[in-house]
Motif scaffolding. Structure first.
Motif, PDB file in Angstrom:
ATOM      1  N   GLY A   2      -4.319  -2.117  -6.973  1.00  0.00           N
ATOM      2  CA  GLY A   2      -4.188  -3.303  -7.831  1.00  0.00           C
ATOM      3  C   GLY A   2      -4.456  -4.605  -7.097  1.00  0.00           C
ATOM      4  N   LEU A   3      -5.181  -4.521  -5.989  1.00  0.00           N
ATOM      5  CA  LEU A   3      -5.502  -5.733  -5.227  1.00  0.00           C
ATOM      6  C   LEU A   3      -6.752  -6.395  -5.803  1.00  0.00           C
ATOM      7  N   ARG A   4      -6.684  -7.686  -5.993  1.00  0.00           N
ATOM      8  CA  ARG A   4      -7.803  -8.466  -6.528  1.00  0.00           C
ATOM      9  C   ARG A   4      -7.914  -9.791  -5.779  1.00  0.00           C
ATOM     10  N   SER A   5      -9.018 -10.466  -5.986  1.00  0.00           N
ATOM     11  CA  SER A   5      -9.203 -11.772  -5.342  1.00  0.00           C
ATOM     12  C   SER A   5      -8.144 -12.766  -5.818  1.00  0.00           C
ATOM     13  N   THR A   6      -7.564 -12.505  -6.983  1.00  0.00           N
ATOM     14  CA  THR A   6      -6.562 -13.415  -7.545  1.00  0.00           C
ATOM     15  C   THR A   6      -5.194 -13.296  -6.866  1.00  0.00           C
ATOM     16  N   ASN A   7      -4.931 -12.169  -6.191  1.00  0.00           N
ATOM     17  CA  ASN A   7      -3.605 -12.031  -5.557  1.00  0.00           C
ATOM     18  C   ASN A   7      -3.654 -11.770  -4.052  1.00  0.00           C
ATOM     19  N   ILE A   8      -4.849 -11.682  -3.477  1.00  0.00           N
ATOM     20  CA  ILE A   8      -4.950 -11.323  -2.059  1.00  0.00           C
ATOM     21  C   ILE A   8      -4.335 -12.383  -1.145  1.00  0.00           C
TER      22      ILE A   8
ATOM     23  N   ALA B 119      -0.145  -8.733   6.512  1.00  0.00           N
ATOM     24  CA  ALA B 119      -1.108  -7.654   6.768  1.00  0.00           C
ATOM     25  C   ALA B 119      -2.476  -8.264   7.061  1.00  0.00           C
ATOM     26  N   GLY B 120      -3.334  -7.491   7.735  1.00  0.00           N
ATOM     27  CA  GLY B 120      -4.640  -8.020   8.115  1.00  0.00           C
ATOM     28  C   GLY B 120      -5.817  -7.339   7.454  1.00  0.00           C
ATOM     29  N   TYR B 121      -5.552  -6.221   6.772  1.00  0.00           N
ATOM     30  CA  TYR B 121      -6.653  -5.463   6.167  1.00  0.00           C
ATOM     31  C   TYR B 121      -6.296  -5.132   4.725  1.00  0.00           C
ATOM     32  N   PHE B 122      -7.279  -5.306   3.830  1.00  0.00           N
ATOM     33  CA  PHE B 122      -7.027  -5.152   2.399  1.00  0.00           C
ATOM     34  C   PHE B 122      -8.083  -4.257   1.752  1.00  0.00           C
ATOM     35  N   HIS B 123      -7.665  -3.551   0.694  1.00  0.00           N
ATOM     36  CA  HIS B 123      -8.481  -2.500   0.080  1.00  0.00           C
ATOM     37  C   HIS B 123      -8.549  -2.716  -1.426  1.00  0.00           C
ATOM     38  N   SER B 124      -9.782  -2.690  -1.967  1.00  0.00           N
ATOM     39  CA  SER B 124      -9.947  -2.873  -3.408  1.00  0.00           C
ATOM     40  C   SER B 124     -11.214  -2.165  -3.868  1.00  0.00           C
ATOM     41  N   SER B 125     -11.226  -1.752  -5.126  1.00  0.00           N
ATOM     42  CA  SER B 125     -12.462  -1.193  -5.689  1.00  0.00           C
ATOM     43  C   SER B 125     -13.416  -2.312  -6.095  1.00  0.00           C
TER      44      SER B 125
ATOM     45  N   VAL C 132       0.302  -3.376  -5.639  1.00  0.00           N
ATOM     46  CA  VAL C 132       0.655  -4.180  -4.460  1.00  0.00           C
ATOM     47  C   VAL C 132       1.587  -5.344  -4.775  1.00  0.00           C
ATOM     48  N   SER C 133       1.477  -5.904  -5.978  1.00  0.00           N
ATOM     49  CA  SER C 133       2.351  -7.032  -6.326  1.00  0.00           C
ATOM     50  C   SER C 133       3.808  -6.584  -6.420  1.00  0.00           C
ATOM     51  N   GLU C 134       4.032  -5.427  -7.038  1.00  0.00           N
ATOM     52  CA  GLU C 134       5.397  -4.888  -7.119  1.00  0.00           C
ATOM     53  C   GLU C 134       5.879  -4.376  -5.768  1.00  0.00           C
ATOM     54  N   GLY C 135       4.934  -3.966  -4.928  1.00  0.00           N
ATOM     55  CA  GLY C 135       5.308  -3.359  -3.647  1.00  0.00           C
ATOM     56  C   GLY C 135       5.320  -4.312  -2.474  1.00  0.00           C
ATOM     57  N   LYS C 136       5.219  -5.622  -2.746  1.00  0.00           N
ATOM     58  CA  LYS C 136       5.002  -6.551  -1.628  1.00  0.00           C
ATOM     59  C   LYS C 136       6.160  -6.605  -0.625  1.00  0.00           C
ATOM     60  N   ASP C 137       7.392  -6.427  -1.103  1.00  0.00           N
ATOM     61  CA  ASP C 137       8.528  -6.424  -0.168  1.00  0.00           C
ATOM     62  C   ASP C 137       8.436  -5.237   0.794  1.00  0.00           C
ATOM     63  N   ASN C 138       8.090  -4.063   0.245  1.00  0.00           N
ATOM     64  CA  ASN C 138       7.931  -2.882   1.094  1.00  0.00           C
ATOM     65  C   ASN C 138       6.723  -3.000   2.015  1.00  0.00           C
ATOM     66  N   LEU C 139       5.671  -3.645   1.531  1.00  0.00           N
ATOM     67  CA  LEU C 139       4.489  -3.837   2.377  1.00  0.00           C
ATOM     68  C   LEU C 139       4.821  -4.723   3.570  1.00  0.00           C
ATOM     69  N   LYS C 140       5.564  -5.780   3.307  1.00  0.00           N
ATOM     70  CA  LYS C 140       6.004  -6.668   4.397  1.00  0.00           C
ATOM     71  C   LYS C 140       6.851  -5.884   5.406  1.00  0.00           C
ATOM     72  N   LYS C 141       7.741  -5.049   4.869  1.00  0.00           N
ATOM     73  CA  LYS C 141       8.613  -4.233   5.717  1.00  0.00           C
ATOM     74  C   LYS C 141       7.786  -3.255   6.566  1.00  0.00           C
ATOM     75  N   LEU C 142       6.768  -2.641   5.958  1.00  0.00           N
ATOM     76  CA  LEU C 142       5.913  -1.689   6.688  1.00  0.00           C
ATOM     77  C   LEU C 142       5.144  -2.376   7.812  1.00  0.00           C
ATOM     78  N   VAL C 143       4.631  -3.573   7.538  1.00  0.00           N
ATOM     79  CA  VAL C 143       3.920  -4.322   8.582  1.00  0.00           C
ATOM     80  C   VAL C 143       4.867  -4.590   9.755  1.00  0.00           C
ATOM     81  N   GLU C 144       6.098  -4.973   9.434  1.00  0.00           N
ATOM     82  CA  GLU C 144       7.086  -5.267  10.486  1.00  0.00           C
ATOM     83  C   GLU C 144       7.470  -3.998  11.251  1.00  0.00           C
ATOM     84  N   LEU C 145       7.772  -2.933  10.504  1.00  0.00           N
ATOM     85  CA  LEU C 145       8.198  -1.675  11.141  1.00  0.00           C
ATOM     86  C   LEU C 145       7.093  -1.051  11.996  1.00  0.00           C
ATOM     87  N   SER C 146       5.868  -1.160  11.507  1.00  0.00           N
ATOM     88  CA  SER C 146       4.757  -0.532  12.243  1.00  0.00           C
ATOM     89  C   SER C 146       4.489  -1.268  13.556  1.00  0.00           C
TER      90      SER C 146
END
Length: 220
Positions: A179-185, A194-200, A154-168
């Motif tokens: 790769g989502l953690r409490s340290t980067n959420i 984005a409003g929803y997040f997924h982590s193991s 998610v850290s490397e993909g954040k620009d695309n994630l922002k774009k997806l939120v906008e496009l959707s």
């Protein structure tokens, strides 16, 4: 406070996630394979113990997301069986041999899952053409896409994630995970909107969700 889905590869993790404030469970098996269909009995017993939404992974094996006819029949059969357990949704994603969204097969599974909502999982991150794939997944009837923005995490993909939120634009939920953690959420939420997040929530190299991490993810 973010909405948090915890990917649980065993019922113990799901109980930990539930007891520590997770909003939703993604239930699967096969931790080393990145998630496969969980056992019927596992899902059945978990449903009896927790009352937050359980979304069940339908994936016959690890590896790629292009399935044989026999594997597709298996997916349909498993979805139908698990549907009888009063779960809350399903998680799957099928690509064709060109790594494009297999609209026909995904539509068939989405229809079979009704009235339960479906999430298109990280097969999306292997699909070609971000914008076109987004539109195809929406067209299939999915309610959510789980994605790291077509990057390894998610850290490397954040620009695309922002774009997806906008496009959707509210037409589908962008579930940020990989790769989502409490340290980067917090940084990712502020940046992507984005409003929803997924982590193991596995932070110790083990197989179980870590209670403190679930709490930390929710409190950010």
């Amino acid at each position: 406070m973010s909405k948090i889905e915890i990917a649980c590869f065993n019922p113990e993790s799901a109980i930990i996630a539930f007891e520590n404030g997770a909003d939703r469970i993604e239930l699967c098996d096969g931790l080393s394979e990145g998630g496969t269909t969980p056992g019927f009995e596992t899902a059945k017993h978990l449903r009896e113990k927790i009352n937050i939404p359980i979304f069940v992974m339908i994936r016959p094996r690890g590896g790629d997301f292009t399935y044989s006819d026999a594997e597709f029949e298996q997916m349909k059969s498993e979805l139908t069986q698990l549907k009888s357990l009063n779960v809350d949704g399903f998680v799957f994603g099928i690509l064709d041999e060109n790594d494009e969204v297999n609209v026909e097969r995904n539509k068939e599974l989405v229809k079979l899952a009704k009235p339960y909502p479906c999430t298109f999982h990280r097969a999306f991150d292997r699909a070609k053409d971000l914008e076109n794939s987004l539109e195809e997944v929406i067209d299939c009837g999915f309610k959510t896409i789980l994605t790291s923005g077509q990057r390894p995490n998610v850290s490397e993909g954040k620009d695309n994630l922002k774009k997806l939120v906008e496009l959707s634009n509210g037409r589908i939920e962008i579930l940020v995970g990989g790769g989502l953690r409490s340290t980067n959420i917090q940084e990712l939420r502020d940046f992507t909107k984005a409003g929803y997040f997924h982590s193991s929530a596995i932070t110790d190299g083990g197989v179980f969700a870590v209670a403190e991490e679930v709490v930390a993810l929710k409190s950010k």
